[in-house]
Scaffold this motif. Structure first.
Motif, mmCIF file in Angstrom:
data_model
loop_
_atom_site.group_PDB
_atom_site.id
_atom_site.type_symbol
_atom_site.label_atom_id
_atom_site.label_comp_id
_atom_site.label_asym_id
_atom_site.label_seq_id
_atom_site.Cartn_x
_atom_site.Cartn_y
_atom_site.Cartn_z
ATOM 1 N N ASP A 365 0.835 -1.199 0.000
ATOM 2 C CA ASP A 365 0.000 0.000 0.000
ATOM 3 C C ASP A 365 0.873 1.254 0.000
ATOM 4 O O ASP A 365 1.820 1.362 0.789
ATOM 5 C CB ASP A 365 -0.922 0.012 1.217
ATOM 6 C CG ASP A 365 -1.995 -1.060 1.150
ATOM 7 O OD1 ASP A 365 -2.510 -1.304 0.042
ATOM 8 O OD2 ASP A 365 -2.302 -1.671 2.189
ATOM 9 N N THR A 367 0.638 5.617 -0.096
ATOM 10 C CA THR A 367 -0.169 6.836 -0.026
ATOM 11 C C THR A 367 0.750 8.049 -0.064
ATOM 12 O O THR A 367 1.901 7.997 0.382
ATOM 13 C CB THR A 367 -1.013 6.899 1.259
ATOM 14 O OG1 THR A 367 -0.150 6.901 2.401
ATOM 15 C CG2 THR A 367 -1.975 5.734 1.342
ATOM 16 N N GLN A 407 -3.632 14.416 -3.285
ATOM 17 C CA GLN A 407 -3.575 13.226 -2.441
ATOM 18 C C GLN A 407 -3.926 12.030 -3.311
ATOM 19 O O GLN A 407 -4.884 12.063 -4.077
ATOM 20 C CB GLN A 407 -4.556 13.318 -1.273
ATOM 21 C CG GLN A 407 -4.494 12.102 -0.354
ATOM 22 C CD GLN A 407 -5.419 12.234 0.845
ATOM 23 O OE1 GLN A 407 -6.301 13.100 0.862
ATOM 24 N NE2 GLN A 407 -5.240 11.400 1.851
ATOM 25 N N ALA A 409 -3.324 7.385 -3.826
ATOM 26 C CA ALA A 409 -2.918 6.099 -3.272
ATOM 27 C C ALA A 409 -2.709 5.120 -4.414
ATOM 28 O O ALA A 409 -3.148 5.343 -5.554
ATOM 29 C CB ALA A 409 -3.963 5.571 -2.303
ATOM 30 N N THR A 443 4.753 10.615 2.486
ATOM 31 C CA THR A 443 4.525 9.353 1.796
ATOM 32 C C THR A 443 4.609 8.211 2.793
ATOM 33 O O THR A 443 5.447 8.224 3.691
ATOM 34 C CB THR A 443 5.579 9.144 0.697
ATOM 35 O OG1 THR A 443 5.538 10.250 -0.207
ATOM 36 C CG2 THR A 443 5.316 7.863 -0.084
#
Length: 483
Positions: A365, A367, A407, A409, A443
């Motif tokens: 993951d 972001t 923003q 992901a 990050t």
């Protein structure tokens, strides 16, 4: 930030000892250690900064002095003769963990000298318990780079508790056998990187013995240190064109990574460098020592000048544990300006995601968010991400090509023992100043596939100041000096 101008820190370590011992047991229990400081601000918590003192100088943070506030460096020496400065981390880690050191440096000068720059930067690991008991003590400056002795100058000892000294040597005397009883070495080697072993106060002829090294020739050509003497004029360890201001990253860029993995009672030591922001690391040294390390280690830096001079500037230091998932981040600008002149309002972020494990990782993951000085997500009307790209990841990696909200992901797939890079470009809208005059990019990576022993290195943050020009705002309180 604590600033000292002498070598002895016994009183400080007496006060610090309970904290270090508590930290030692905490780290043992959690098998993790991560320390970061970008040195861009005018304070550096948990870093002890000092030097010879007086006319011979001391290390200092340049934020608000030689550089805009929030865009500084740790300057170990100025480009004047016979300077010496140091900095060391007032935290320690069990040697059983190993360590990865990552930092950027600039070695440059704004004056001419006969020697094409001197001396260099020494990176060292030392016995934290010894220093807790007896106080911090550097070796000699000059070609000793703070690590070895130099009896010619009356310094008959090396760094107290020194375990390993790594010299990034512009002039070449760190690998020499003169100017003090530096034991072993091929002789004068300008533009060299070399390793020296532990300090031995009881047996000076066995102290800080030369271990290995490389000479770097023009064009980043790496050769064994025993086979080529190198050249003072090559732009390798330092930059040899006299400039009035620090060379930008397109002109001269150096990023160092030192990895030490426990092996056979000693360490497998790998030293790498980058010579461009968008390049890969290139290996300089691969060496295994059987010398057992002390139980508790700390890390420090020193630099020096003699008749030859250089500025020795450091930035973006990360110390962390190997063998897990981690992330680092750099930018191509130290600050932004809200004017579209020569791209001063544009920035690129380089984000390296490292899978330092023996297994491939899927669906990591990822972001990323941009915020202002109040921690509020920045509006695209103020700053806009224009492109997102990536290299080095496996098929199936899923990242957007841009972000309309600042923003985003995604998910990443990484091969075992590999690094993937995400490149984000963006642009500050002319005339727009974010709250607090800063843009912060944060990050984070995480994986459900492994149990990450050190989640502390899964987040990277870079804060870039935005300089308010008189043509943009009329409030003089938020203008910053540009040098």
């Amino acid at each position: 930030m604590n600033v000292k101008s002498t070598y002895h820190k016994k009183d400080y370590f007496k006060r610090l000892r309970p904290v270090l011992l508590a930290l030692f047991f905490i780290i043992q229990a959690n098998a993790q250690f991560t320390f970061t400081d970008d040195f861009k601000k005018n304070t550096a918590p948990d870093v002890i900064i000092g030097g010879i003192g007086g006319v011979n100088g001391t290390a200092y943070l340049t934020s608000g002095i030689d550089d805009p506030q929030g865009a500084g460096w740790l300057r170990l020496t100025k480009a004047t003769t016979n300077q010496g400065g140091y900095a060391y981390i007032a935290q320690s880690f069990p040697s059983t963990l190993g360590i990865v050191m990552d930092f950027e440096y600039k070695m440059w000068r704004n004056v001419s000298d006969f020697y094409n720059g001197a001396d260099g930067i020494g990176v060292f690991l030392f016995d934290a318990a010894d220093v807790q008991t007896n106080g911090f003590r550097l070796g000699a400056y000059g070609g000793a780079l703070g690590y070895t002795s130099n009896t010619d100058e009356g310094i008959t000892y090396g760094l107290r508790g020194g375990y390993l000294g790594i010299g990034f040597d512009a002039l070449g005397n760190y690998a020499n056998t003169i100017y003090g009883p530096k034991n072993g070495g091929p002789g004068l080697r300008p533009n060299a990187v070399s390793l020296r072993g532990p300090t031995n106060d009881a047996n000076l002829p066995q102290s800080n013995v030369f271990l290995t090294g490389v000479t770097i020739l023009n064009g980043h050509n790496i050769v064994d240190i025993n086979t080529n003497t190198g050249s003072f004029t090559d732009n390798e360890i330092d930059y040899n064109t006299v400039l009035s201001t620090r060379p930008d990253d397109n002109t001269f860029y150096r990023r160092i990574q030192i990895e030490m993995q426990p092996e056979g009672g000693g360490y497998h030591i790998t030293v790498r460098w980058k010579t461009a922001l968008d390049s890969d690391f290139v290996q300089l040294i691969d060496y295994t020592t059987i010398l057992p390390p002390p139980a508790l280690l700390s890390v420090g830096f020193a630099a020096s000048t003699g008749a030859g001079v250089n500025m020795h500037d450091l930035r973006n230091l990360t110390l962390t544990t190997p063998g897990n998932l981690r992330i680092t981040k750099q930018t191509n600008k130290s600050y932004l300006r809200a004017i579209p002149t020569s791209g001063l309002n544009q920035i690129t972020y380089y984000i390296d995601v490292v899978n330092d494990t023996a297994a491939a990782l899927s669906n990591v993951d990822f972001t990323d968010i941009l915020t202002d000085g109040n921690g509020v997500q920045i509006s695209p009307s103020v700053f806009a991400i224009t492109n997102i790209s990536s290299i080095g990841f496996l098929a199936g990696t899923n990242l957007p090509a841009s972000s309309a909200t600042n923003q985003f992901a995604g998910t990443l797939n990484l091969a075992a023992n590999s690094t993937g890079r995400i490149i984000i470009t963006g642009e500050l809208t002319p005339g727009q100043i974010p709250a607090g005059n800063i843009i912060t990019n944060t990050t984070n990576v995480s994986s459900a596939v492994i149990t990450d022993a050190d989640p502390g290195n899964n987040t990277a943050t870079v804060t870039v100041p935005v300089l308010a020009d008189s043509k943009v705002v009329s409030n003089p309180m938020i203008r910053q000096k540009v040098k």
